[in-house]
Structure formats: C-alpha cells, structure tokens
Design a protein around this motif. Structure first.
Motif, PDB file in Angstrom:
ATOM      1  N   UNK A  89       2.410   6.359  -6.977  1.00  0.00           N
ATOM      2  CA  UNK A  89       3.490   6.976  -6.199  1.00  0.00           C
ATOM      3  C   UNK A  89       4.495   7.708  -7.084  1.00  0.00           C
ATOM      4  N   UNK A  90       4.584   7.318  -8.328  1.00  0.00           N
ATOM      5  CA  UNK A  90       5.464   8.022  -9.269  1.00  0.00           C
ATOM      6  C   UNK A  90       4.945   9.435  -9.554  1.00  0.00           C
ATOM      7  N   UNK A  91       3.655   9.658  -9.209  1.00  0.00           N
ATOM      8  CA  UNK A  91       3.007  10.924  -9.561  1.00  0.00           C
ATOM      9  C   UNK A  91       2.591  11.747  -8.347  1.00  0.00           C
ATOM     10  N   UNK A  92       2.892  11.278  -7.137  1.00  0.00           N
ATOM     11  CA  UNK A  92       2.540  12.075  -5.973  1.00  0.00           C
ATOM     12  C   UNK A  92       2.271  11.264  -4.720  1.00  0.00           C
ATOM     13  N   UNK A  93       1.478  11.848  -3.824  1.00  0.00           N
ATOM     14  CA  UNK A  93       1.179  11.274  -2.514  1.00  0.00           C
ATOM     15  C   UNK A  93       0.009  10.310  -2.617  1.00  0.00           C
ATOM     16  N   UNK A  94       0.152   9.120  -2.001  1.00  0.00           N
ATOM     17  CA  UNK A  94      -0.903   8.101  -2.025  1.00  0.00           C
ATOM     18  C   UNK A  94      -1.294   7.754  -0.592  1.00  0.00           C
ATOM     19  N   UNK A  95      -2.593   7.618  -0.348  1.00  0.00           N
ATOM     20  CA  UNK A  95      -3.075   7.125   0.938  1.00  0.00           C
ATOM     21  C   UNK A  95      -4.194   6.113   0.698  1.00  0.00           C
ATOM     22  N   UNK A  96      -4.139   4.990   1.417  1.00  0.00           N
ATOM     23  CA  UNK A  96      -5.184   3.970   1.332  1.00  0.00           C
ATOM     24  C   UNK A  96      -6.169   4.203   2.465  1.00  0.00           C
ATOM     25  N   UNK A  97      -7.470   4.146   2.156  1.00  0.00           N
ATOM     26  CA  UNK A  97      -8.466   4.292   3.213  1.00  0.00           C
ATOM     27  C   UNK A  97      -9.579   3.251   3.048  1.00  0.00           C
ATOM     28  N   UNK A  98     -10.152   2.877   4.160  1.00  0.00           N
ATOM     29  CA  UNK A  98     -11.372   2.067   4.171  1.00  0.00           C
ATOM     30  C   UNK A  98     -12.489   2.960   4.683  1.00  0.00           C
ATOM     31  N   UNK A  99     -13.459   3.233   3.843  1.00  0.00           N
ATOM     32  CA  UNK A  99     -14.519   4.162   4.197  1.00  0.00           C
ATOM     33  C   UNK A  99     -15.449   3.583   5.260  1.00  0.00           C
TER      34      UNK A  99
END
Length: 312
Positions: free
Chosen positions: A233-243
């Motif tokens: 998060x210090x470096x940009x946008x984060x999203x968690x996904x379950x494939x």
C-alpha cells in the motif's frame, strides 16, 4: 611449454564459451523460475501461487493504463509451496519492487493452502515449507546472470535449455516459458483425450485432498498477508482476490478452511483494501486441471480483474 599453454588456454576457452552461452540462453528461454530472478525491479505485481502465475499482464496493463499509465504489471507468482504468505515471500517482494514506486497496482491472490501450515509442526516461520526453496534462498532477485540461483536452486543442467533447443524433446504435450513480464506461459501442443484428462483430474484432486488434510490454518501466515498488503500500500493500489477454481477443488478447500472468505474479508477491512472471491459468480471459465485456468479463460479473467481494479 608454449604449445602446452596454448592448448590449455584453447581447451579452457571453448568450454567457458559454451557455458557462457548456455547461461545467456537460459536467461531468455528458461521454463523454470530463473527469469523471475534475473529481470529488473518492478513497479506492479500479481502475487500468489501457480494459479496466479498464468495471469496475463499484457491484458491487464492495456486496461489499467487508462487510470494507471505508469503501471507495468509483473507476475511474481510461484507455487503454493514456494510462495505462500510469510516472511520469505515478503522479503523477496521487498527486494523486487522499485523503491520509488508510488502509483503501482498489486493483485494479491489468496487460496487456503497459501495460508496454512503443516499440522504436525508449530505455526512458526522456522518450520515453513518454503524455507528450502528458491524464493527463500535467492537473496538477489534482480541480477542477470543470477549465479546464486543457478548454484543454489536450479536443479537441471546449466545447458539443459540449450540441449532442448539442439535436440527437441519428443511427444511433448505443451511448451512452457517464463515471459519477460514474469508470466508462466503454457502453450498446449497436443490435446489429451477427455477420458485420460478426467483420470488425471481425479488423481490431482486426490493429491489436493491429501495435501490439505496434512495442513492447518496459520494465524502467522494471515498476519504476514496483512504485512505484505501494508507494505504494498505504500507503493500503490492493492486488491485481494480469490481466483476461480472448479467445484470439486473449491469444495475441498471450503471443508478444510470453512471461514476462509470471512477471514479474508476481515483482512481486507483491517488493511482497507477490496477483496473479491470470484468463485460462485456466473462465468464460463474452464480449467486445465480443475484449478489452473485454460488459455482462453486466463485471458478473460485477467481482463475482469483489471476492470475490477478500476471500479473498486
């Protein structure tokens, strides 16, 4: 004496030239993890196991560039045993990212086995399965050639890839390559008969069941997942996904870790990012082996995830 020295030099140079070219060729054509440790530092990642390793950065970048023009997604996913969430994977990610990155995009894929440990051992990093594998053992992850990796983690002969180019293997079913963007690219050359594929899938599901039966939920891995997200998060946008996986493996995973979704929602809330479980949603996805998406489905899914990044 002069003639002896000249012969020695001659016979020394030739093998060294062959070895040097083999290492150069390996850096361009290896289907192992080598290329991921020789590429430069990156500003955006897909993270996770072999399921995520198939995701296509080219498709994702094309969509993401409308909002994140500097993003260049790099697939830094390995396997459930090489890159489960823990201190070693986090250390490798920290070394692989460009330190100055502020506008990156990070797709953090999760699955139960990435957050579980051997039930016979303590839930402590010193006992983790990844400790003797390449992600943990490779201290320099952006150097070419990476001699450390070749000595410590590359099991095949240094000339293995060159040998395959000179004498191509026979009766191959598929050809795999690690691309410049880190993606594990698999091209199917020969289709397997449906009944044979069915038997193979059933065998794979028995193996998944046996593997997961030997595991337990790891509170420490969940904490390291949170630490990984906080770092990114210090470096940009984060999203968690379950494939998405097929119904049988999803059922096996749900029985082994029944509150997985709610735990991931909690992680997402705690770290203030989005979480999406793509299982159970209407789709026409197909799989190579019940858990790894086939080529068409990977393309479709990569596009879906990129568009969801823009809308969340």
């Amino acid at each position: 004496m002069k003639k002896s020295l000249l012969k020695l030099i001659l016979f020394s140079i030739l093998p060294l030239l062959v070895l040097g070219y083999a290492i150069y060729f390996l850096s361009k054509h290896s289907d192992d993890f080598y290329r991921r440790f020789t590429s430069p530092q990156q500003n955006s990642f897909v993270l996770g196991s072999s399921r995520a390793a198939l995701m296509d950065p080219v498709i994702m970048d094309r969509i993401l560039h409308s909002k994140y023009p500097n993003t260049a997604i790099y697939n830094y996913s390995f396997t459930w045993a090489h890159s489960p969430y823990g201190p070693k994977y986090l250390e490798s990610i920290e070394k692989k990212i460009k330190p100055e990155t502020k506008d990156g995009v990070f797709i953090v894929t999760v699955e139960p086995t990435a957050l579980m440990v051997d039930k016979k051992k303590p839930d402590s990093p010193e006992f983790y399965i990844e400790n003797d594998k390449s992600v943990a053992k490779t201290s320099r992850v952006a150097i070419n050639p990476n001699i450390e990796y070749l000595f410590e983690s590359y099991d095949a002969s240094i000339t293995n890839e060159l040998n395959k180019k000179i004498i191509p293997p026979k009766n191959i079913v598929g050809v795999s390559t690690i691309l410049d963007n880190g993606r594990y690219d698999l091209k199917i050359i020969k289709k397997v008969a449906p009944e044979k594929q069915q038997k193979s899938n059933e065998k794979n599901m028995r193996k998944l069941q046996e593997r997961i039966d030997g595991l337990k939920v790891s509170e420490n891995r969940i904490l390291y997942l949170e630490k990984t997200i906080d770092f990114l998060k210090q470096h940009g946008k984060v999203m968690i996904i379950r494939m998405p996986v097929n119904k049988v493996p999803y059922s096996i995973e749900e029985k082994a870790f029944p509150d997985f979704d709610s735990r991931m929602q909690t992680v997402a809330s705690k770290t203030n990012v989005s979480y999406i479980n793509y299982n159970g949603l209407d789709s026409t996805y197909k799989w190579l082996d019940e858990v790894h998406l086939d080529e068409k489905s990977v393309e479709d899914f990569s596009g879906v995830v990129a568009r969801d990044v823009l809308s969340h």
